[in-house]
Every structure is written in C-alpha cells, then in structure tokens.
Write a protein that holds these residues in place. Structure first.
Motif, PDB file in Angstrom:
ATOM      1  N   ILE A  86     -26.966  43.886 -41.180  1.00  0.00           N
ATOM      2  CA  ILE A  86     -27.811  43.061 -40.316  1.00  0.00           C
ATOM      3  C   ILE A  86     -26.917  42.032 -39.643  1.00  0.00           C
ATOM      4  N   TYR A  87     -27.174  41.795 -38.371  1.00  0.00           N
ATOM      5  CA  TYR A  87     -26.450  40.753 -37.619  1.00  0.00           C
ATOM      6  C   TYR A  87     -27.444  39.759 -37.053  1.00  0.00           C
ATOM      7  N   LYS A  88     -27.108  38.494 -37.133  1.00  0.00           N
ATOM      8  CA  LYS A  88     -27.901  37.431 -36.522  1.00  0.00           C
ATOM      9  C   LYS A  88     -27.269  37.135 -35.173  1.00  0.00           C
ATOM     10  N   ARG A  90     -27.771  34.864 -32.760  1.00  0.00           N
ATOM     11  CA  ARG A  90     -27.436  33.484 -32.389  1.00  0.00           C
ATOM     12  C   ARG A  90     -26.124  33.021 -33.008  1.00  0.00           C
ATOM     13  N   THR A  91     -25.921  33.316 -34.306  1.00  0.00           N
ATOM     14  CA  THR A  91     -24.731  32.804 -35.004  1.00  0.00           C
ATOM     15  C   THR A  91     -23.634  33.850 -35.170  1.00  0.00           C
ATOM     16  N   LYS A  92     -23.945  35.088 -34.850  1.00  0.00           N
ATOM     17  CA  LYS A  92     -23.032  36.217 -35.013  1.00  0.00           C
ATOM     18  C   LYS A  92     -22.674  36.491 -36.481  1.00  0.00           C
ATOM     19  N   GLU A  93     -23.447  35.903 -37.403  1.00  0.00           N
ATOM     20  CA  GLU A  93     -23.254  36.177 -38.828  1.00  0.00           C
ATOM     21  C   GLU A  93     -23.762  37.576 -39.140  1.00  0.00           C
ATOM     22  N   ASN A  94     -23.309  38.118 -40.257  1.00  0.00           N
ATOM     23  CA  ASN A  94     -23.843  39.396 -40.710  1.00  0.00           C
ATOM     24  C   ASN A  94     -24.042  39.355 -42.219  1.00  0.00           C
ATOM     25  N   LYS A  97     -26.839  36.799 -45.793  1.00  0.00           N
ATOM     26  CA  LYS A  97     -27.056  35.403 -45.390  1.00  0.00           C
ATOM     27  C   LYS A  97     -27.901  35.296 -44.118  1.00  0.00           C
ATOM     28  N   THR A  98     -28.015  36.362 -43.337  1.00  0.00           N
ATOM     29  CA  THR A  98     -28.831  36.320 -42.117  1.00  0.00           C
ATOM     30  C   THR A  98     -30.331  36.337 -42.429  1.00  0.00           C
ATOM     31  N   LEU A  99     -30.688  36.669 -43.659  1.00  0.00           N
ATOM     32  CA  LEU A  99     -32.089  36.728 -44.049  1.00  0.00           C
ATOM     33  C   LEU A  99     -32.647  35.358 -44.425  1.00  0.00           C
TER      34      LEU A  99
END
Length: 100
Positions: A86-88, A90-94, A97-99
């Motif tokens: 999963i990728y977020k 807005r923050t480009k996190e994956n 932690k994106t949940l």
C-alpha cells in the motif's frame, strides 16, 4: 495486510459501522449496490471495503459477522484478500504505517 470486503444488508449499516469503530477500524469505504437474488428479486445492499494490518483481521471479521447478522437469508458475504503493498499518495509512505 488484508483487504476485507463485505456485502451486507443496508438496514444493518449503522450497527456494522459502530461495531467496526469499536473494534478499532476507523476508516473504510462503502458503496450502495443492488444484489439479484432468485433471478428476479433486486435487493438493496452495501458493499464495504476495509484495509487492515494482519493483527486486525480477526476482530474486523468478527465485528462484521456479529453486527451484520439477522439469521435470515440474504445477510451477505465476507471476502478476504491479501494486500502485498500500500502507498499513501500524499506522503509517499508505503506499508502498514499508511493504515494509521
């Protein structure tokens, strides 16, 4: 991570929403759908999509099963899929932690 999809009776939505919130699930998506039963009856239902980390899989399923249950034909279904990534945006996190 898991994707839990459920088809539930529309009148049970408030109970399911409350049960998910009490289980710690604070975000999910849903759509109004029409289900066809007995080749001719069209039943109004809701389609839920919930993404959770593996630790929340059982409590999420239990919340939907218990709150969506009427004991009558047409209570719905739950589908479980594994999510690889999963990728977020807005923050480009994956990842998990994106949940949050």
């Amino acid at each position: 991570m898991k994707k839990i999809e459920a088809i539930i009776r529309k009148p049970r939505f408030d109970k399911v929403k409350r049960a998910l919130h009490e289980a710690g699930v604070n975000f999910f998506s849903y759509w109004d759908i029409n289900a066809v039963e007995n080749e001719k009856d069209i039943i109004k239902k809701l389609y839920l999509s919930v993404l959770v980390n593996d630790d929340f899989e059982d409590v999420t399923i239990k919340a939907i099963l218990e709150s969506g249950f009427t004991g009558k034909l047409g209570d719905g279904r739950i589908f479980i899929s594994t999510i690889d990534e999963i990728y977020k945006i807005r923050t480009k996190e994956n990842g998990v932690k994106t949940l949050r």
